[in-house]
Design an enzyme around this catalytic site. Structure first.
Site, short mmCIF file in Angstrom:
data_model
loop_
_atom_site.label_atom_id
_atom_site.label_comp_id
_atom_site.label_asym_id
_atom_site.label_seq_id
_atom_site.Cartn_x
_atom_site.Cartn_y
_atom_site.Cartn_z
CD GLU A 144 -8.84 -2.82 -2.23
OE1 GLU A 144 -9.58 -3.12 -1.30
OE2 GLU A 144 -7.92 -3.56 -2.63
CG ASP A 184 -1.72 -1.29 1.37
OD1 ASP A 184 -2.04 -1.91 0.34
OD2 ASP A 184 -2.01 -1.70 2.51
C1 6LW Z 1 -5.80 -2.22 1.96
C2 6LW Z 1 -6.39 -2.34 0.62
C3 6LW Z 1 -5.51 -3.35 0.07
O1 6LW Z 1 -6.55 -1.53 2.85
O2 6LW Z 1 -5.17 -4.21 1.07
O3 6LW Z 1 -4.23 -3.99 -1.72
C4 6LW Z 1 -5.63 -3.66 2.28
N1 6LW Z 1 -5.09 -3.29 -1.11
O4 6LW Z 1 -6.38 -1.19 -0.15
C5 6LW Z 1 -4.68 -3.92 3.41
O5 6LW Z 1 -3.37 -3.65 3.00
#
Ligand code: 6LW
Length: 490
Positions: free
Chosen positions: A169, A12
């Protein structure tokens, strides 16, 4: 290109540029201190300069915080002469919170809680009128007041990503030229992971998806780096555009096991019709590289404070983990019942290379402890010394067993672990690597006591969002460590 710019569990990534300097942060989950902060001048060589969350008043991790919960998905930005960091604490009493600092190496402020901001993966962006927009996974957005942590009304939905993809996300919002760009990850953080983008006339949209979405994915390809996604954009020293993102390096047969967690990679970005186009992952941008100081392979524990790359579990109190009890040694005073226990006293570092070796000189005079390769409470291998015996232990899910034992003479001894990436596969089920534990004999030779399949310490077996950490622990009493070495063997 298979080389990460920050290897090991550094997922991240969020990056910001201030003049010639780049700063980058990653998620840290149940580890303490939290949110590692890196500096670079070239986007390739990154030096850890600190951890943003290093006081318990900043990190609400408790023994009840499960592994792979805790601190998620930060965004780091520089605005109005200050650094701003926003994170989600996925823990009891957690939620979203903002921290600020003038020096990214710290100290960082205590948290400004955002009790009305719900969800994960918060982003911060400011418009020309000084409004601060906090954009969350989903994708939805709040206008917030950073002085008070209050929101101006309910959140507004901006975009739900491309049709049929799950988990929109990791949003990041940027003003670039005439457009506001909304960059997101989609498809989940597993093999389907990808990066998509939309653009609009204002930070609130309306957003029009890029016709070429996803603009980055390695799904269904032979690329050795998989799960690519969760990206952030930044301009290089020459003004060109770049992306930091997470990816994994699965090894072994089917389905492939990745053991280091999600790592940080770099890719170039060009613009076609005002849309970003992502090039192949690279570590050779078109400007001179400026390597930072290399971290010495040995830590002698001669300093009062531990280097920023050392992590403990959920907290690190001087009462349990200190270099002051015995000068030049790290002393761990046990709490809880060893590595199966969330309260374990542990000091480790991320495994950052597919093949590597770690050794430590341990004096178990007043306790039981040793050297562990940890994934979580239910997945770890360790070599432990206790009352005249050395044992290699394995915990895989509900099963815990002693794999090998031998008598140990009194006094300090060197324990070691070597991880060897599998270069050839035995069959479709072959694991990604072998983890060998042993002891150094008085003549300096190394005796292997057990060699274990590394697949059981992988994300595909253990689950969750983290990767391997190698370190020292105390299971009972007091255990002293004179030094710890970590060397890549790649
Ligand atoms: C994070 C989400 C993700 O909140 O994994 O790869 C989660 N993306 O965006 C935890 O790292």
């Amino acid at each position: 290109m298979t080389t990460p710019v920050i290897p090991g569990m550094h997922p991240d990534p969020s990056v910001c540029r201030v003049g010639e300097d780049y700063y980058l942060v990653c998620s840290s989950f149940e580890y303490f201190p939290g949110i590692p902060v890196f500096h670079s001048r070239d986007l390739v060589n990154w030096t850890q300069i600190g951890n943003a969350l290093e006081r318990t008043s900043q990190l609400l991790l408790t023994a009840e915080t499960p592994s792979s919960a805790g601190i998620y998905a930060p965004t780091l930005r520089h605005h109005d002469g200050r650094f701003w960091l926003i994170v989600t604490s996925v823990s009891h009493g957690g939620g979203n919170m903002v921290f600020t600092a003038t020096d990214p190496a710290g100290p960082w402020s205590d948290p400004i809680p955002l009790p009305e901001v719900h969800g994960i993966d918060p982003d911060l962006a400011w418009d020309d009128d000084g409004n601060c927009w906090c954009t969350m996974a989903g994708v939805h957005q709040y206008r917030i007041d950073l002085a008070t942590g209050e929101t101006f009304g309910e959140s507004q939905r901006l975009w739900s990503g491309t049709e049929r993809a799950k988990a929109p996300e990791a949003p990041h919002l940027y003003r670039i030229g005439d457009h506001w760009y909304l960059l997101i990850a989609e498809g989940g953080t597993e093999r389907g992971h990808c990066v998509s983008v939309a653009r609009g006339p204002s930070p609130n949209g309306p957003f029009e998806p890029c016709p070429a979405n996803p603009i980055l994915t390695h799904r269904s390809t032979y690329e050795p780096v998989q799960n690519t996604g969760h990206a952030d954009l930044v301009q290089g020293p020459d003004g060109s555009w770049w992306m930091v993102l997470l990816g994994v390096r699965p090894g072994g047969g089917t389905p492939g096991w990745h053991v280091l967690g999600r790592e940080t990679f770099l890719a170039p970005v060009s613009w076609v019709d005002d849309w970003p186009v992502v090039g192949p992952l690279t570590v050779t941008p078109p400007w001179p590289l400026q390597p930072g100081p290399a971290e010495p392979s040995r830590d002698d524990f001669d300093d009062n404070a531990l280097r920023p790359s050392w992590v403990s579990l959920r907290d690190r109190s001087a009462q349990h983990c200190t270099t002051k009890d015995r000068a030049g040694w790290l002393t761990l005073h046990a709490r809880g019942a060893g590595l199966d226990d969330p309260a374990v006293v542990f000091a480790g570092r991320r495994q950052q290379h597919l093949s590597c070796r770690a050794r430590t000189l341990v004096d178990p005079a007043e306790g039981t402890g040793g050297l562990a390769v940890r994934f979580d409470e239910e997945h770890h291998y360790e070599i432990e010394v206790a009352s005249g015996e050395v044992n290699v232990l394995a915990r895989i899910g509900p099963l815990r067993t002693v794999v090998a034992s031998r008598p140990a003479s009194d006094g300090p001894l060197v324990l070691g672990v070597q991880v060897d990436e599998a270069k050839e596969l035995r069959d479709a089920r072959s694991g990604p690597d072998t983890i060998s534990f042993g002891v150094e004999e008085p003549d300096g030779t190394f005796t292997v006591l057990a060699a274990l399949d590394g697949k059981y310490l992988s994300t595909e077996v253990a689950g969750g969002f983290t990767g391997r950490v190698i370190g020292m622990y105390a299971a009972s009493g007091t255990v002293h460590f004179d030094w710890f070495d970590y060397e890549p063997l790649d």
